[in-house]
Design a protein around this motif. Structure first.
Motif, PDB file in Angstrom:
ATOM      1  N   PRO B 156      11.326  11.654  15.158  1.00 10.46           N
ATOM      2  CA  PRO B 156      11.504  11.286  13.748  1.00 10.46           C
ATOM      3  C   PRO B 156      10.456  10.294  13.252  1.00 10.46           C
ATOM      4  N   LYS B 157       9.792   9.585  14.180  1.00  7.48           N
ATOM      5  CA  LYS B 157       8.778   8.628  13.745  1.00  7.48           C
ATOM      6  C   LYS B 157       7.529   9.344  13.253  1.00  7.48           C
ATOM      7  N   ARG B 163      13.266  13.832  10.829  1.00  3.64           N
ATOM      8  CA  ARG B 163      14.112  12.852  10.142  1.00  3.64           C
ATOM      9  C   ARG B 163      15.341  13.541   9.579  1.00  3.64           C
ATOM     10  N   TRP B 164      15.161  14.761   9.094  1.00  6.60           N
ATOM     11  CA  TRP B 164      16.321  15.526   8.618  1.00  6.60           C
ATOM     12  C   TRP B 164      17.261  15.837   9.787  1.00  6.60           C
ATOM     13  N   TRP B 320      15.841   8.176  -0.230  1.00  5.53           N
ATOM     14  CA  TRP B 320      14.800   7.956   0.777  1.00  5.53           C
ATOM     15  C   TRP B 320      14.271   6.532   0.783  1.00  5.53           C
ATOM     16  N   GLN B 324      14.341   5.491   4.597  1.00 10.08           N
ATOM     17  CA  GLN B 324      13.102   5.438   5.370  1.00 10.08           C
ATOM     18  C   GLN B 324      12.971   4.128   6.161  1.00 10.08           C
ATOM     19  N   TYR B 327      16.388   3.512   8.620  1.00 11.20           N
ATOM     20  CA  TYR B 327      16.606   4.376   9.771  1.00 11.20           C
ATOM     21  C   TYR B 327      15.344   4.572  10.606  1.00 11.20           C
ATOM     22  N   PHE B 328      14.191   4.772   9.912  1.00 10.19           N
ATOM     23  CA  PHE B 328      13.000   5.197  10.646  1.00 10.19           C
ATOM     24  C   PHE B 328      11.866   4.188  10.607  1.00 10.19           C
ATOM     25  N   PHE B 334      16.470   4.085  14.422  1.00 12.99           N
ATOM     26  CA  PHE B 334      15.944   4.988  15.454  1.00 12.99           C
ATOM     27  C   PHE B 334      15.266   4.216  16.582  1.00 12.99           C
TER      28      PHE B 334
END
Lengths: 285, 342
Positions: B156-157, B163-164, B320, B324, B327-328, B334
């Motif tokens: 996901p990075k 990411r989805w 987003w 963004q 989460y990421f 993550f």
């Protein structure tokens, strides 16, 4: 060489190519354009991060783990290449056999092949269902998607560096010296370790350094075979790419400069060893 | 250079040729449109560009040259930020278009809403691609964390698609555990312990699962899963649709500064609008993207492939702009699930 060093150091000595001023000026300009300016930009971008952030980045366990992975795999691959590259070079130089030129040309292939292609090909071969991987799988040995896969990719990438640095030196080796050693009663092993290898040592070290330097920064081939699991098989260049994906240019350049300084230290160390070995064994050529 | 007769002889026809190009031709110079897109839209835009070119000329315009570049959504956005003269961007994530808007101002900040359906002419969702006959009996997200199951997803990075995947798993767990955040985190952490390879992009993950034979299930975009089955034959893989997934909206936008500088605004606007036309929607459906306006699809049998399921939207996660970083982002959720000892 030694005579120049033993006389008093002079700013310029007479040379076959005239125009010291022009050539020196060009060298400075060219080096700045190609190497120094981009590196300075890297340092400048990284410096925009500030000391505290840089320190926390430098002590982040994930970054440290990725750096460790990058360096130990590159070290292992360079070590493997020194041993087997030496044998390959020896065979190319000392023996005449059909297909030698073809084999000789094949050594350069890793230079020419796009690294991503190399990575995909190696992964296909070493994956559990691949040509080689399927025979290792029953023994529980996994190469693709483990750090071992990274080493394999780096061995592939780095081999020509060792062969191509050792080969010319080996070609110049005087066989008389080996014969002299033999007539003086040296065994084969003694000749190898006390006569042949010491004169090859500087070239081998250079090959090792080149292979290592190339391996530390390698991204294209490794990314396909590594598995990229954090704390296991994640390499430092991947962390840089991740920071770029987050548009975090400062952190990306900071990791880049940490890698660069580490590489510089390692290469400096290798150069020192090289200088020491020259003094110890003399320059044989 | 000395002017010799030979040089002169060469120069005259060259001048004539260049004058011809610079003269009356320049007024009607062929317009070029550059569409910067992401990886799995290769086949979609190959068809769409043909259809659009026909439509554009049928409307009485000069033929236009349309070029599409593909790559990871994030790196494509970076190319635009770094100066690639894209007329339109058709990327995987709203966050990537936002980044272009924020960093360069080439796209207006309120771009989302300039076209229908949040600027997403087609959507997709995340499904499971499993080995033929589903030997491990994977039916829903809960099955993926059983002992011995290997899950393939890109990182996901580095991958917009991944990411989805992450959010789809999160959405299921949130419903399953009634919003108990600790349990949701526990599930997702556990899920990623079952991931043996984190490829950097969606196509790489598909290759790992399909060609290398690694893993029991691939978390994939619905269109990628269909494409894998189409390319490799229906006897190798099955698609499993989980009970909950996400509504992935790959958005499209006009790059205002570029089209104004190049004078291609009309062409670019027509290009994006045509994605919403009957033909555009049908092409999207044929390439396994869910059309945002199913009524426009002429061949209704194309819609039968898309099963109904509970789709969480990005708005449910807070949009987003919030997702963004939280989460990421660096040190986000993550990153935390990979902390040692977790």
């Amino acid at each position: 060489m030694t005579t120049v060093l033993s006389t008093r150091w002079r700013w310029r000595s007479s040379n076959v190519i005239p125009g010291f001023g022009i050539t020196f000026g060009f060298t400075l300009f060219y080096l700045s354009l190609v190497v120094l300016i981009p590196l300075a930009c890297l340092g400048w971008r990284a410096a925009s991060l500030g000391g505290a952030d840089l320190a926390s980045l430098g002590s982040d366990p994930r970054v440290l783990s990725a750096l460790a992975t990058s360096f130990w795999t590159a070290f292992a691959a360079a070590a493997v290449n020194v041993v087997f590259g030496l044998i390959v070079a020896w065979v190319m130089v000392r023996y005449r056999f059909p297909g030698r030129r073809l084999l000789d040309a094949a050594v350069d292939l890793p230079f020419a092949l796009p690294t991503a292609v190399a990575g995909i090909a190696l992964t296909a071969i070493y994956a559990p269902n691949g040509w080689i991987g399927q025979f290792l799988q029953p023994y529980g040995l996994r190469i693709a998607y483990t750090p071992l896969g990274i080493v394999i990719a780096l061995v592939f990438i780095g081999l020509p560096f060792v062969v191509r640095t050792v080969q010319p030196v080996m070609e110049e080796l005087n066989r008389d010296v080996e014969e002299a050693a033999a007539t003086l009663g040296a065994s084969r092993l003694q000749t190898l370790f006390r006569v042949v290898l010491p004169s090859l040592a500087p070239a081998l070290l250079t090959g090792f350094a080149l292979s290592l330097g190339r391996g530390v920064g390698e991204y294209g081939s490794v990314i396909f075979i590594a598995g990229n699991i954090p704390y296991v098989s994640e390499i430092a260049p991947l962390l840089i790419v991740m920071r770029l994906e987050e548009y975090n240019y400062a952190a990306a350049t900071a990791i880049g400069s940490i890698m660069l300084s580490l590489s510089f230290l390692v290469l400096l160390l290798i150069n020192l060893i090289q200088a020491w070995s020259r003094r110890r064994f003399g320059h044989v050529l | 250079m000395k002017v010799t007769r030979r040089n002169l002889l060469l120069t005259v026809p060259l001048l004539a040729v260049s004058l011809q190009f610079a003269g009356p031709g320049a007024a009607h110079a062929q317009q070029t449109l550059i569409n910067v897109s992401y990886d799995p839209t290769r086949e979609l835009y190959r068809d769409f560009n043909e259809a659009f070119s026909r439509h554009w000329q049928a409307e009485g315009h000069e033929p236009a040259s349309i070029k599409v570049t593909h790559g990871g959504s994030g790196s494509q956005a970076r190319s635009v930020i770094d100066g690639l003269e894209a007329d339109v961007v058709t990327l995987a994530l709203e966050a990537d278009i936002n980044a272009i808007a924020e960093k360069t101002g080439k796209i207006r900040p309120d771009w989302r809403g300039t076209l229908p359906d949040n600027n997403a002419p087609y959507t997709s969702t995340i499904v499971f691609l499993v080995r033929k006959g589903n030997p491990k009996e994977l039916k829903d997200w809960g099955d993926l964390t059983r002992d011995g199951i290997e899950v393939i997803t890109p990182n996901p990075k580095t991958s917009g698609g991944a990411r989805w995947n992450f959010l789809a798993a999160w959405a299921w767990a949130e419903k399953q555990y009634g919003g108990d955040e600790a349990k949701v985190r526990g599930y997702v952490t556990d899920l990623f312990k079952h991931v043996p390879v984190l490829d950097s992009g969606a196509r790489g993950a598909t290759t790992t699962f399909v060609q290398r034979g690694i893993g029991d299930v691939l978390l994939a975009w619905e269109n990628e899963a269909f494409l894998a089955i189409e390319e490799l034959g229906p006897d190798a893989f099955d698609i499993v649709v989980p009970s909950v997934s996400v509504k992935a909206e790959p958005p499209v936008a006009l790059v205002d500064q570029v089209v104004d500088a190049k004078g291609t605004r009309d062409l670019a606007t027509a290009y994006l609008t045509y994605l919403y036309s009957d033909e555009g929607q049908t092409i999207a459906a044929r390439h396994y993207y869910r059309p945002s306006n199913p009524k426009a699809v002429s061949d209704k049998s194309l819609l039968e492939k898309f099963p109904d399921l509970d789709l969480a939207t990005i708005e449910a996660f807070g949009g987003w702009a919030k997702v963004q970083p939280e989460y990421f982002g660096d040190g986000g959720i993550f990153d935390q699930i990979y902390k040692p000892g977790n």
